[in-house]
Design an enzyme around this catalytic site. Structure first.
Site, mmCIF file in Angstrom:
data_model
loop_
_atom_site.group_PDB
_atom_site.id
_atom_site.type_symbol
_atom_site.label_atom_id
_atom_site.label_comp_id
_atom_site.label_asym_id
_atom_site.label_seq_id
_atom_site.Cartn_x
_atom_site.Cartn_y
_atom_site.Cartn_z
ATOM 1 N N GLY A 1 -0.674 -5.702 0.079
ATOM 2 C CA GLY A 1 -0.954 -5.510 -1.029
ATOM 3 C C GLY A 1 -0.365 -6.155 -2.074
ATOM 4 N N GLU B 1 -0.737 -9.588 -1.592
ATOM 5 C CA GLU B 1 -2.563 -9.627 -1.514
ATOM 6 C C GLU B 1 -2.476 -9.499 -3.259
ATOM 7 O OE1 GLU B 1 -4.433 -8.245 2.107
ATOM 8 O OE2 GLU B 1 -3.128 -6.960 1.297
ATOM 9 N N GLU C 1 2.278 -6.481 7.620
ATOM 10 C CA GLU C 1 1.454 -5.406 8.091
ATOM 11 C C GLU C 1 1.568 -5.378 9.944
ATOM 12 O OE1 GLU C 1 -0.074 -6.273 3.957
ATOM 13 O OE2 GLU C 1 0.592 -7.371 5.624
ATOM 14 N N ALA D 1 0.516 -1.080 0.110
ATOM 15 C CA ALA D 1 0.399 0.474 -0.281
ATOM 16 C C ALA D 1 0.458 1.211 0.239
ATOM 17 C CB ALA D 1 -1.244 -0.451 0.716
#
Length: 653
Positions: A106, A109, A129, A67
């Site tokens: 991310g 992900e 994270e 992110a």
């Protein structure tokens, strides 16, 4: 086929009937709003295009670096990442990730949502994270265990650790390794167009041994030290085996948003940005460091051996110097032992260890240092010893060689002034054990040349350390603040708090150990010697606590002697009635009536003492930024990162 642009950072071109979509958002291809928009537009384009499938790649050395945390707290923009990933996973044509570099947060992900994952040899994967006080917020806790199982997923999500490509294949996180991951991903996408794509959401979480799951969870939680995110990460991974994907994703997203807005996450984001700011040093902006290939280390005790091991692992040639043959032999054995431990821990393979040893020379002839580009002294912390050594080095090393002192408290300007070329002297204050501890204080002495400072800074970075540049003061940043911290703790003990009460309050706050236990671990004799040096200049009106002196006089020098603030004779830390008696006698001698302290008061006073000393360092120009002080205390003294450091905690970060 011409390139199609889907956003300012996402483009695509057709290769062999497959749309290859490239994310190009330097420096790490973060999932900024325009990246998310671009991926969405790329999929929409692929629906109507004559392509068999889609391959997602990252430009440069990173697949997708996670992110864009600069967007945290900003007004929503672009499609939410969970929606983008749901679009990828549910897409009617196969979508394959070709991961040549790092897939972080991310980015990992994104790969999990794809129908296939091909990794290059240099690929790595992580869901880090928890290190920012949050949990994955776009399916990481729910899709990962469906691929690799609960035990491995608890480990990866709960610790945030990174795995390399070969381990990712063994775990089942990626489907295959390839020398050309894009070409292989294109081939896989074409093959999948014939068969039905495998969607991670359709997989059941593999059955797992309940005891193994509990053990994995305990291991993560035992290291959390009061942090919320690791516990939530474990809970969410376990939830993947208990509810359907839709419910799991909803819980994960709600947890992510709650933690994102927490004080813990704000503190850890402060630390994240502080590390990047610390690398910006005004004096060396635009200065090219000298090349360093050979490093001399004078003194191969615990500190010198640790520095040597770190330098060897980083690829340097190391020349260790001792006073006597027996000491040289022991020094070499000590360094070899550290390398062996690194091998046993999986940080070195046998060939790398042997290569390190082939670059190591340890002897007694200081003339061996003649070819060294950088010489670091790690001898006894005595001004006369160090200045005499540096005078000798003037006649041995090249004029362009850099001389670095590892002193903890002495004035490096005095050491530099004793040399013929003070401009080549710099401080490199390592923390013990130097092969493990991440922090190095790079001390910019009065005469240090910019090129010398830049070289020392670059050297520390190449060792994998976090270099914090500071000016000259007794104890530099860390030990000066630690002295104020210790002094305030001793005031409270003299006033009525038990050492174990102070330590318990600090450990509840998040320190790995309290200050008195930490003093015992480091040894009490160095601080005692410093206090004796300062006795002649100490102001009569200044409050001075003699309890630590009495402990040292009684032979209680810490863990190494089996006794210090605590008794270690049983192998465990234990409260000692002799210490209680020494404390009570000191109070009685001053007529102090003992009072009680709450844990909150203990922590508050200690944080205040640290912050006030930090403010003084800033005003004197010793520290460049409040955030540098926070990094020193976190990485050198165990201040809990999820509290942000003493300056951040005081609102000064």
């Amino acid at each position: 086929m011409p390139t199609v642009r889907f956003s300012e950072s996402v483009s695509g071109e057709t290769r062999n009937g497959v749309l290859v979509v490239t994310v190009d958002n330097p420096p790490v291809n973060a999932l900024s709003a325009h990246v998310r928009e671009g991926l969405t537009h790329a999929l929409d384009h692929a629906v109507g295009a004559s392509v068999a499938g889609v391959v997602i790649i990252g430009a440069g050395r990173t697949f997708v670096g996670g992110a864009d945390i600069r967007e945290f707290g900003a007004p929503p923009a672009g499609p939410p990442l969970p929606d983008v990933l749901a679009h990828i996973e549910g897409f009617g044509k196969p979508v394959v990730a070709a991961i040549a570099g790092a897939a972080l947060g991310g980015g990992c992900e994104v790969a999990l949502a794809c129908h296939g994952r091909i990794a290059g040899r240099a690929a790595s994967f992580a869901l880090p994270e928890v290190k920012l006080g949050i949990v994955p917020g776009a399916g990481g806790t729910q899709r990962l265990p469906r691929l690799i199982g609960l035990v491995a997923a608890i480990d990866l999500v709960g610790t945030g650790r990174s795995v390399k490509a070969d381990e990712a294949v063994r775990l089942g996180l990626v489907d295959a390794l390839a020398d050309d991951p894009v070409a292989e991903a294109v081939r896989r996408a074409r093959d999948m167009a014939v068969a039905r794509p495998r969607r991670t959401s359709t997989l059941a979480v593999p059955a797992a041994d309940a005891e193994a799951v509990e053990a994995a969870a305990r291991k993560v939680l035992s290291k959390a030290r009061g942090q919320t995110a690791p516990a939530e990460a474990v809970r969410l991974v376990r939830l993947a085996s208990e509810v359907n994907l839709e419910e799991g994703l909803a819980d994960e997203r709600a947890t992510f948003l709650r933690l994102r807005d927490s004080a813990e996450s704000a503190a850890l984001r402060h630390v994240f940005f502080a590390e990047r700011s610390a690398l910006k040093v005004a004096k060396i902006e635009g200065v090219t460091p000298r090349e360093v290939r050979s490093v001399g280390i004078v003194g191969t005790g615990l500190m010198g051996a640790g520095i040597a091991a770190a330098a060897l692992v980083a690829g340097f040639r190391v020349i260790g110097i001792e006073q006597a043959p027996e000491a040289a032999d022991k020094g070499r054995e000590r360094i070899a032992s550290l390398l062996e431990r690194a091998e046993q821990a999986g940080r070195l393979d046998p060939a790398a260890r042997d290569d390190c040893l082939s670059r190591l020379t340890v002897g007694t002839d200081a003339g061996l240092l003649a070819p060294a580009d950088l010489v670091i002294e790690a001898v006894f912390d005595d001004l006369a010893v160090k200045t005499e050594l540096f005078r000798r080095l003037d006649g041995i090393v090249r004029v362009d060689a850099i001389l670095a002192t590892n002193t903890s408290y002495l004035d490096p300007d005095e050491i530099a002034a004793a040399t013929a070329l003070p401009e080549r002297v710099v401080g490199l204050h390592f923390f013990s054990p130097a092969n493990v501890m991440r922090l190095v204080e790079v001390v910019d002495c009065k005469a240090t040349a910019p090129e010398v400072l830049a070289t020392a800074h670059a050297f520390a970075r190449r060792l994998g350390k976090l270099p914090i540049v500071c000016g000259v003061t007794e104890g530099f940043i860390g030990n000066r603040i630690f002295s104020a911290y210790r002094r305030e703790a001793e005031f409270m003990v003299e006033d009525g708090a038990a050492p174990e009460e102070v330590d318990a309050a600090l450990e509840a706050y998040g320190f790995p150990m309290g200050i008195f236990a930490a003093n015992d671990l480091a040894g009490l004799e160095i601080a005692w010697a410093r206090r004796k040096r300062q006795a002649a200049t100490r102001r009569p009106e200044e409050r001075y606590v003699e309890i630590a002196d009495r402990l040292c006089e009684a032979g209680r020098l810490g863990r190494k002697s089996g006794r210090g603030w605590y008794d270690y004779s049983s192998g465990q830390r234990a409260v000692d009635s002799q210490v209680t008696a020494i404390v009570e006698a000191a109070r009685a001698a001053k007529g102090i009536a003992a009072r009680t302290f709450t844990p909150q008061e203990i922590v508050s006073r200690l944080l205040k003492a640290m912050a006030e000393e930090g403010a003084a360092l800033l005003s004197e120009g010793v520290a460049a930024r409040a955030s540098d002080i926070d990094l020193v205390m976190i990485n050198g003294y165990g201040f809990p990162a999820h509290k942000g450091g003493p300056m951040f905690a005081a609102g000064l970060g």
